[in-house]
Design an enzyme around this catalytic site. Structure first.
Site, mmCIF file in Angstrom:
data_model
loop_
_atom_site.group_PDB
_atom_site.id
_atom_site.type_symbol
_atom_site.label_atom_id
_atom_site.label_comp_id
_atom_site.label_asym_id
_atom_site.label_seq_id
_atom_site.Cartn_x
_atom_site.Cartn_y
_atom_site.Cartn_z
ATOM 1 N N TRP A 155 0.825 -1.210 0.000
ATOM 2 C CA TRP A 155 0.000 0.000 0.000
ATOM 3 C C TRP A 155 0.856 1.255 0.000
ATOM 4 O O TRP A 155 0.537 2.235 0.663
ATOM 5 C CB TRP A 155 -0.957 0.012 1.217
ATOM 6 C CG TRP A 155 -1.785 -1.206 1.343
ATOM 7 C CD1 TRP A 155 -1.640 -2.220 2.231
ATOM 8 C CD2 TRP A 155 -2.904 -1.560 0.512
ATOM 9 N NE1 TRP A 155 -2.589 -3.189 2.023
ATOM 10 C CE2 TRP A 155 -3.388 -2.808 0.978
ATOM 11 C CE3 TRP A 155 -3.544 -0.949 -0.571
ATOM 12 C CZ2 TRP A 155 -4.466 -3.460 0.391
ATOM 13 C CZ3 TRP A 155 -4.628 -1.602 -1.150
ATOM 14 C CH2 TRP A 155 -5.076 -2.835 -0.668
ATOM 15 N N ILE A 156 1.943 1.216 -0.762
ATOM 16 C CA ILE A 156 2.872 2.347 -0.753
ATOM 17 C C ILE A 156 2.569 3.306 -1.901
ATOM 18 O O ILE A 156 2.661 2.938 -3.078
ATOM 19 C CB ILE A 156 4.337 1.863 -0.841
ATOM 20 C CG1 ILE A 156 4.620 0.806 0.239
ATOM 21 C CG2 ILE A 156 5.281 3.053 -0.741
ATOM 22 C CD1 ILE A 156 4.323 1.241 1.653
ATOM 23 N N GLU A 362 -3.314 6.449 6.359
ATOM 24 C CA GLU A 362 -2.570 7.156 7.413
ATOM 25 C C GLU A 362 -3.284 7.084 8.760
ATOM 26 O O GLU A 362 -3.371 8.061 9.511
ATOM 27 C CB GLU A 362 -2.284 8.606 7.012
ATOM 28 C CG GLU A 362 -1.317 8.671 5.833
ATOM 29 C CD GLU A 362 -0.743 10.050 5.596
ATOM 30 O OE1 GLU A 362 -0.526 10.782 6.577
ATOM 31 O OE2 GLU A 362 -0.505 10.388 4.428
#
Length: 379
Positions: A155-156, A362
């Site tokens: 998930w970068i 986040e």
């Protein structure tokens, strides 16, 4: 780079003009093809939007969090994907190096990240460790003056296109908050490659991919701070990152709301604009109230950050509330548009799809509530 912006209104107008000219004509094309428009980010860099918070010494715009919020909002009002990538580049990779890099690292990397010459990525999450980051399995083993890294990250943002990544890897024992360190790794480093890209519901023009490390050997000079500082650094970086995602959420909500007001005034039913029906007017009233409340929380967070005060609780509140109302406002927008809201001919279906990521990325809404509750109960 000399900052060209003299006040908040000027930067808002510049970001709005850029988004309308360079992003709006391509929104659906990029979304449907999942194209990450690298050249557009180079242009954003030339405007100072890829280094909003970076001091002019390192070729950044040298602005504060209020201006940064405005940039993200204005871009996200047009396209959540581009807003997300600008936010991730600024607050995570660039922000981490700016806060914790030494002078040599700042001169080498910030000067290129701030201008858009480099696209930045930040590697914390793994397939089995999302919120539970201290169980990460990506390991950096020290061998003399070098570290050998093995593992994967998932998930970068900018996982394929990023020129440089700030990587969090385990250098100590599992579950030890002092057992994680941060490293700067360049794209062409041997043993480092990108894996698969994710096929996402929304934010499809913001690249999300896997990072793979196989005996990736880097010099100790690439470490950010000291051995074992990485997790504590990451938590501080995420304090600012929450403001970024809150601003992203606010922009998406504003975009959906403004499209709804315009449509409600134009769409005729039973001989009059649907805005004149109380059911629609009350939806719009609710939407605008939620948006203004979210903006107040976000602006307070930005003020605390700019004045070097504790921001952890307030930024978590802003991120939690703004992301949740972005989903609510986008949902109401689709309802106001009716059947047309479910089609790709109008913008609200994309706001609807993009909004959901804001409650996850986040730090999920649940994690934000955990942060808030712990802090308010510790007093």
């Amino acid at each position: 780079m000399q900052s060209r912006f003299r006040d908040l209104g000027m930067i808002e107008e510049a970001a709005k003009e850029f988004a309308l000219k360079n992003i709006l004509p391509h929104v659906m094309e990029w979304d449907e093809s999942q194209t990450f428009p690298v050249e557009t980010f180079k242009k954003l860099g030339s405007m100072g939007f890829m280094g909003v918070l970076v001091p002019e010494t390192y070729h950044g715009a040298g602005l504060g969090y209020q201006e940064y919020v405005s940039v993200i909002v204005e871009i996200a009002k047009v396209c959540g994907s581009i807003g997300l990538s600008v936010a991730a580049h600024n607050s995570l990779c660039t922000g981490h190096i700016m806060q914790f890099g030494n002078e040599e690292q700042k001169q080498k990397y910030l000067t290129k990240l701030a201008t858009g010459e480099y696209i930045g990525a930040w590697g914390l999450t793994e397939s089995n460790t999302g919120s539970d980051a201290m169980r990460m399995q990506c390991v950096a083993k020290q061998e003399g003056d070098y570290f050998v890294i093995n593992g994967t990250k998932n998930w970068i943002t900018h996982g394929k296109s990023g020129d440089v990544v700030v990587l969090l890897a385990r250098t100590g024992e599992l579950l030890d908050s002092r057992g994680i360190s941060a490293f700067i790794i360049e794209r062409n480093t041997e043993g480092f490659r990108a894996g698969k890209s994710e096929n996402k519901l929304g934010m499809r023009a913001s690249e999300t991919a896997e990072l793979i490390f196989e005996n990736c050997r880097i010099h100790k000079s690439q470490m950010l701070g000291n051995l074992g500082d990485g997790f504590i650094q990451a938590m501080k970086v995420l304090d600012g990152g929450r403001i970024s995602i809150a601003a992203l959420s606010l922009g998406i909500a504003k975009g959906a709301y403004e499209a709804s007001v315009k449509y409600a005034k134009e769409r005729q039913q039973f001989g009059k604009p649907i805005a004149e029906f109380q059911a629609i007017a009350f939806k719009l009233a609710d939407m605008e109230t939620k948006i203004q409340a979210a903006e107040m929380l976000i602006r307070k967070s930005a003020h605390l950050k700019d004045t070097h005060q504790s921001v952890t609780t307030t930024s978590a509140m802003g991120k939690y509330y703004a992301s949740e109302i972005a989903v609510q406002v986008a949902t109401d927008a689709v309802q106001i548009f009716g059947g047309y809201g479910y089609t790709k001919d109008y913008p609200v279906e994309k706001f609807y799809r993009d909004s959901k990521l804001c409650t996850i990325g986040e730090g999920t809404s649940e994690i934000q509530k955990l942060v808030i509750s712990r802090n308010i109960l510790s007093d």
